[in-house]
Design a protein around this motif. Sequence first.
Motif, PDB file in Angstrom:
ATOM      1  N   CYS A 307      41.251  41.829  53.236  1.00 39.68           N
ATOM      2  CA  CYS A 307      40.201  41.076  53.937  1.00 39.68           C
ATOM      3  C   CYS A 307      38.947  40.947  53.066  1.00 39.68           C
ATOM      4  O   CYS A 307      38.325  39.886  53.020  1.00 39.68           O
ATOM      5  N   THR A 308      38.585  42.027  52.382  1.00 40.34           N
ATOM      6  CA  THR A 308      37.393  41.980  51.536  1.00 40.34           C
ATOM      7  C   THR A 308      37.579  40.926  50.443  1.00 40.34           C
ATOM      8  O   THR A 308      36.690  40.096  50.198  1.00 40.34           O
ATOM      9  N   THR A 309      38.745  40.942  49.806  1.00 42.38           N
ATOM     10  CA  THR A 309      38.980  40.017  48.696  1.00 42.38           C
ATOM     11  C   THR A 309      38.997  38.570  49.197  1.00 42.38           C
ATOM     12  O   THR A 309      38.312  37.699  48.638  1.00 42.38           O
ATOM     13  N   ILE A 310      39.751  38.326  50.257  1.00 37.11           N
ATOM     14  CA  ILE A 310      39.875  36.937  50.738  1.00 37.11           C
ATOM     15  C   ILE A 310      38.521  36.415  51.213  1.00 37.11           C
ATOM     16  O   ILE A 310      38.143  35.277  50.939  1.00 37.11           O
ATOM     17  N   PHE A 311      37.748  37.268  51.883  1.00 36.04           N
ATOM     18  CA  PHE A 311      36.423  36.825  52.346  1.00 36.04           C
ATOM     19  C   PHE A 311      35.575  36.358  51.156  1.00 36.04           C
ATOM     20  O   PHE A 311      34.993  35.269  51.176  1.00 36.04           O
ATOM     21  N   HIS A 312      35.511  37.177  50.110  1.00 40.92           N
ATOM     22  CA  HIS A 312      34.638  36.833  48.990  1.00 40.92           C
ATOM     23  C   HIS A 312      35.149  35.615  48.224  1.00 40.92           C
ATOM     24  O   HIS A 312      34.356  34.832  47.722  1.00 40.92           O
ATOM     25  N   SER A 345      50.375  39.282  35.806  1.00 41.34           N
ATOM     26  CA  SER A 345      49.909  38.847  34.487  1.00 41.34           C
ATOM     27  C   SER A 345      48.952  37.656  34.586  1.00 41.34           C
ATOM     28  O   SER A 345      48.450  37.174  33.571  1.00 41.34           O
ATOM     29  N   LEU A 346      48.712  37.147  35.781  1.00 41.67           N
ATOM     30  CA  LEU A 346      47.762  36.031  35.909  1.00 41.67           C
ATOM     31  C   LEU A 346      46.336  36.587  35.821  1.00 41.67           C
ATOM     32  O   LEU A 346      45.922  37.389  36.669  1.00 41.67           O
ATOM     33  N   PRO A 347      45.581  36.165  34.805  1.00 39.95           N
ATOM     34  CA  PRO A 347      44.297  36.842  34.554  1.00 39.95           C
ATOM     35  C   PRO A 347      43.279  36.690  35.685  1.00 39.95           C
ATOM     36  O   PRO A 347      42.642  37.670  36.077  1.00 39.95           O
ATOM     37  N   TYR A 348      43.141  35.463  36.227  1.00 38.35           N
ATOM     38  CA  TYR A 348      42.081  35.307  37.232  1.00 38.35           C
ATOM     39  C   TYR A 348      42.475  35.985  38.545  1.00 38.35           C
ATOM     40  O   TYR A 348      41.650  36.650  39.175  1.00 38.35           O
ATOM     41  N   LEU A 349      43.728  35.840  38.924  1.00 41.38           N
ATOM     42  CA  LEU A 349      44.196  36.517  40.140  1.00 41.38           C
ATOM     43  C   LEU A 349      43.964  38.030  40.011  1.00 41.38           C
ATOM     44  O   LEU A 349      43.455  38.678  40.935  1.00 41.38           O
ATOM     45  N   SER A 350      44.285  38.584  38.857  1.00 45.95           N
ATOM     46  CA  SER A 350      44.106  40.035  38.660  1.00 45.95           C
ATOM     47  C   SER A 350      42.628  40.412  38.718  1.00 45.95           C
ATOM     48  O   SER A 350      42.271  41.452  39.286  1.00 45.95           O
ATOM     49  N   ALA A 351      41.779  39.548  38.131  1.00 48.60           N
ATOM     50  CA  ALA A 351      40.334  39.851  38.135  1.00 48.60           C
ATOM     51  C   ALA A 351      39.784  39.809  39.565  1.00 48.60           C
ATOM     52  O   ALA A 351      38.974  40.654  39.965  1.00 48.60           O
ATOM     53  N   VAL A 352      40.262  38.826  40.336  1.00 50.06           N
ATOM     54  CA  VAL A 352      39.829  38.714  41.739  1.00 50.06           C
ATOM     55  C   VAL A 352      40.240  39.977  42.508  1.00 50.06           C
ATOM     56  O   VAL A 352      39.471  40.546  43.293  1.00 50.06           O
ATOM     57  N   ILE A 353      41.451  40.434  42.249  1.00 50.45           N
ATOM     58  CA  ILE A 353      41.956  41.624  42.962  1.00 50.45           C
ATOM     59  C   ILE A 353      41.171  42.877  42.553  1.00 50.45           C
ATOM     60  O   ILE A 353      40.770  43.685  43.395  1.00 50.45           O
ATOM     61  N   GLN A 354      40.911  43.003  41.254  1.00 45.67           N
ATOM     62  CA  GLN A 354      40.121  44.159  40.775  1.00 45.67           C
ATOM     63  C   GLN A 354      38.761  44.194  41.457  1.00 45.67           C
ATOM     64  O   GLN A 354      38.299  45.236  41.923  1.00 45.67           O
ATOM     65  N   GLU A 355      38.132  43.011  41.488  1.00 44.76           N
ATOM     66  CA  GLU A 355      36.784  42.953  42.053  1.00 44.76           C
ATOM     67  C   GLU A 355      36.836  43.191  43.565  1.00 44.76           C
ATOM     68  O   GLU A 355      35.968  43.857  44.133  1.00 44.76           O
ATOM     69  N   GLY A 356      37.871  42.679  44.210  1.00 53.12           N
ATOM     70  CA  GLY A 356      38.033  42.900  45.652  1.00 53.12           C
ATOM     71  C   GLY A 356      38.200  44.385  45.951  1.00 53.12           C
ATOM     72  O   GLY A 356      37.637  44.917  46.907  1.00 53.12           O
ATOM     73  N   GLN A 357      38.949  45.059  45.097  1.00 49.99           N
ATOM     74  CA  GLN A 357      39.167  46.497  45.338  1.00 49.99           C
ATOM     75  C   GLN A 357      37.896  47.295  45.048  1.00 49.99           C
ATOM     76  O   GLN A 357      37.639  48.303  45.692  1.00 49.99           O
ATOM     77  N   ARG A 358      37.134  46.834  44.077  1.00 50.17           N
ATOM     78  CA  ARG A 358      35.855  47.515  43.816  1.00 50.17           C
ATOM     79  C   ARG A 358      34.968  47.426  45.052  1.00 50.17           C
ATOM     80  O   ARG A 358      34.397  48.413  45.502  1.00 50.17           O
ATOM     81  N   LYS A 359      34.905  46.228  45.652  1.00 51.68           N
ATOM     82  CA  LYS A 359      34.041  46.038  46.819  1.00 51.68           C
ATOM     83  C   LYS A 359      34.611  46.704  48.069  1.00 51.68           C
ATOM     84  O   LYS A 359      33.871  47.116  48.963  1.00 51.68           O
TER      85      LYS A 359
END
Length: 496
Positions: A307-312, A345-359
Amino acid sequence: MGLSVILGAVLGVILVLILYRLCLHPLAGIPGPKLAAVSVLYEMYYDLVKGGRLPWKLRELHDAYGPIVRIGPNEVHIRDSGFTPRFFSSASSNRLDKYAPHRRQLGITKSTISTVQSDLHQRRREALAPFLSSARIGSYTSVILCKIENIASRFEKCRLLGEVAELRLFFLYMVTDIITEIAFPEGTNLLAHEELDKGYYTFQKAGQAKLLWFKHFPIIWTLLKNMPPSWLLRMAPQASVAVHWEIANKRLVMDILSGNRNVDRRTVIHHLAASSLPSSEKGFDRIWEESTSFLGAGGETVVNALCTTIFHVLKDDKITQRLAEEVKAAVPDPSRIPSAQVLASLPYLSAVIQEGQRKALGITSRIIRVDNKSSISYGSYVLPQGTAVSLSSLLENNDPTMFPNPEEFIPERWLEGRADSSLKEMKKQVITFGGGPRKCLGEHLAQAEILLVLTVLFRRFRLRLYRTSDMDVAPMYDSLLPKQWEGSKGLRVTVP
Ligand code: HEM
């Protein structure tokens, strides 16, 4: 002896204890509020009276007192990115225990996650880990995708009928169905009904909101566990699905353990029963508690991260567009979703997920460790053996020296122009999955679920936020897991 003499003696003992804790205790020189040094009532006040505001109070305390703060008679809290890797070091010389007074907080004292002593923890973990290994999770892709397809068909329905989708509800039922189908003889099948019954969702939400009460008064677990199911159902009719699922599965687990029943798949019960653990570790109670730890550990945690990731993502058109474009290019045929390993291995998807998990923070309650064998040094301080040392994801994941503008959702911070070494440091600083010898064992499953859900949603649908603001998603209280403000309806979207 008169009452006044007894009262006088009790007050005298309390006074001596207070003076000892303030002046003579080995932690007496460590800065922090005097009330916290004197009594655990300080923690209880922020947990119970303030409804779970301790992590935010800890941030204030560090701003006032510095990187190390005494937050309990026998506990220090540390905010220092240089200390985090040491705290989580996997070196055998650094195997720390969990904090014994909290061992009953989850009501599953025999499980790996609640095991205090590091040696026993290691043995239990080694036996459990292969069940959640990356390769094994890869073999469950079809189970995960089947549940995601169910969610996707609900989005289609929302599109056709112009209805609003409640994502917390959808995702909770999805992850619960997945984990029970993978690990237990009988799944919950919450998504099997066309109209979702909200009972399980309401029950789960109410229980989670009270977890800090369970931490301070674990006797509540004992009472609940010993209560006849009919009483529980009378008190909380929404518990019906959970109670009936538990009764059915307990019976099946007993049959499996006694060799009286075959089940068409290898559950975690089979896995543990066949492990090299001694028979004293294979009794019904322990195996049941170990298995049910999956329900608590792998439910709301994944829902929060999703939810955090999709919201952002949805809040920022540029992020939505960049993600949708990457996913579209990688998945030309939306009906053929690649495996989570390929998607990772998709760079932007992985970056979005990393940032979502940080938040998303993971667990908001502090992570506490105790070295019961030797002292720990921090700066000029020596923390004697037996001292509880803690960190909090709210502070670690938002460290501005590692993550400039930590309150912002910036996937690019995980991408652009970063040296591998600095990315490694940043990853270590995010403690959403904990770290070291007790790092989350379900990380592969959680990552697979998140990769596949985001791919399906952003490949097939254009979602719009519906009456959802930051407040509905951002953690405001700690209830072991992050909790939003009281009136939050969670993440809601429309599907135009
Ligand atoms: C985004 C989702 C998840 C998050 C944020 C998360 C977070 C965590 C954290 C922070 C810990 C360490 C707790 C501590 O040190 O006290 C942990 C442990 C654990 N998690 Fe997860 N978890 C997630 C998903 C899952 C899933 C899907 C499962 C599997 C069913 C799972 C199973 C476990 C287990 C068994 C442990 C205990 C490990 C040990 O004590 O050695 N988790 N999790």
